[in-house]
Design a protein around this motif. Sequence first.
Motif, short mmCIF file in Angstrom:
data_model
loop_
_atom_site.label_atom_id
_atom_site.label_comp_id
_atom_site.label_asym_id
_atom_site.label_seq_id
_atom_site.Cartn_x
_atom_site.Cartn_y
_atom_site.Cartn_z
N THR A 302 0.86 -1.19 0.00
CA THR A 302 0.00 0.00 0.00
C THR A 302 0.89 1.23 0.00
N GLY A 401 -7.44 -1.23 0.00
CA GLY A 401 -6.55 -0.09 0.19
C GLY A 401 -5.57 0.09 -0.96
N THR A 402 -5.81 -0.60 -2.09
CA THR A 402 -5.00 -0.41 -3.29
C THR A 402 -5.95 -0.42 -4.48
N THR A 403 -5.88 0.60 -5.27
CA THR A 403 -6.79 0.71 -6.42
C THR A 403 -6.00 0.82 -7.70
N LYS A 408 -5.88 7.39 -5.99
CA LYS A 408 -4.85 6.76 -5.17
C LYS A 408 -4.76 7.40 -3.79
N ASP A 411 -6.44 5.50 -1.01
CA ASP A 411 -6.00 4.15 -0.64
C ASP A 411 -5.70 4.01 0.85
#
Length: 493
Positions: A302, A401-403, A408, A411
């Motif tokens: 992350t 929590g990561t896109t 961003k 996140d």
Amino acid sequence: MVFQMVLLKLADWILYQLLANSCYRAVRKMRSYGLFLKNQSLKSSPQQAASFPNVIKCGLENRGSDTLVCDIHGGLLRTESFFPYFMLVAFEGGSILRAFLLLLSCPILWVLDYELKLRAMIFITFCGLRLKDMENVSRAVLPKFYLENLHLKAFEVLASTGSRFAFTSVPRVMVEGFLKEYLQFDNVTGTELHTFGNYFTGLVSEPGLVSKHRALKDYFGDKKPDIGLGSPSLYDHLFISLCKEAYVVSSDDGKGGTSSAMPRDSSVFGGIWSGVDLRVRGCSPSRSGHRKGILYVCTHRTLLDPVFLSTSLGQPLTAVTYSLSKMSEVIAPIKTVRLTRERNQDGNTMRRLLSEGDLVVCPEGTTCREPYLLRFSSLFAELASDIVPVAMNTRVSMFYGTTASGLKCLDPIFFLMNPRPSYHIQILEKLPRELTCDGGRSSCEVANYIQRKLADALGFECTTLTRKDKYMMLAGNEGIVQDKRKKSQSIGE
């Protein structure tokens, strides 16, 4: 009528235990040590204490797979008495009258042996106390005082181990929350208290007060834990003798020139402020003679990776990253520097930052959710000789929590929205000089070697996929944040 008979029997038992069973011990103590001397019944002589080495002699290297057992009282805390913590529970969970009653009982407690003393304190402190009030005290009051009383060397040994187990005679409800929440203990075995409805009765549940050495044998069987920490008292000698290595924790360690008190800045446990279960293995690496900083090479889970690494090391770090949004730069608690993806320019930027201090880089170039490592960019290997691989991993239950296609900057917020997110950080040993570019290896060889080391540490699989491959599969783009200033200039032209 039945209730009155029960009260009479209880009163008769208490009088017998307090008077008949304890007077003989009290007279012997007064005769041997004097009325104003401290109770020495559980103290060991210097010769007896010397049978086990002091905790300051315990090495911290390569302890990541070791199992540690200890008692919070006499093993982790510097105080010689647990009475102050009972007083906190009596006052904060009960009332000033309960605390005053416990204080008045001190002369009686002084003449009792260890077991009766503990039972008496439990009865006065917990009789009629609500379970909810005890939960509040264990969560909001006791941890502060436990943290301030931690023994420095005992904590360092604890932090270096992989598995931690506590065995204690004091009530489990007084210590379990702190040990599991703040020190990441795997299991806590303590004395269980009897309850009736939503209240404590003040009595100890069967089978009674926990005998630490028996509880340890029942839990581990024939298997011996690696490290045991205990006080110099004879009561603890049998307990720690069941371990492969046994060390004595003494509150007098400061007389030898090193203080046993925990420095205030060392009492900040990473993750407490954020609600994240943060577990760290490994220690800060040694530095070479040159003035350049250390380059930490991390796997990328992350955007918070550099933040938690900086917190774990207890020192400021600079993070370099690609495609960093303005919002992320504003809210970042550490220094961040945006790279351009132009190799020569980025190399010069990182060399300058390394001359100023330690640097964090994530050579995958983007975050990865799955148990795989993307191909490492080899630029970092050309820039430093002090390279430390860091294996980062996270566990979440609801939000990643990561896109790949969203904002961003959101996140970290989504990651922290998980009910109990966790960060596991393993700091590996610094690369030997012969495995770096200074030792004759190519930058690609160094990058591939570190990728394999980190994959082995995490149990992940190495891939040859790049950042661009990831974004093309997930979002249909190359994953580059367009600089608005450059974009407006190109439009104007």
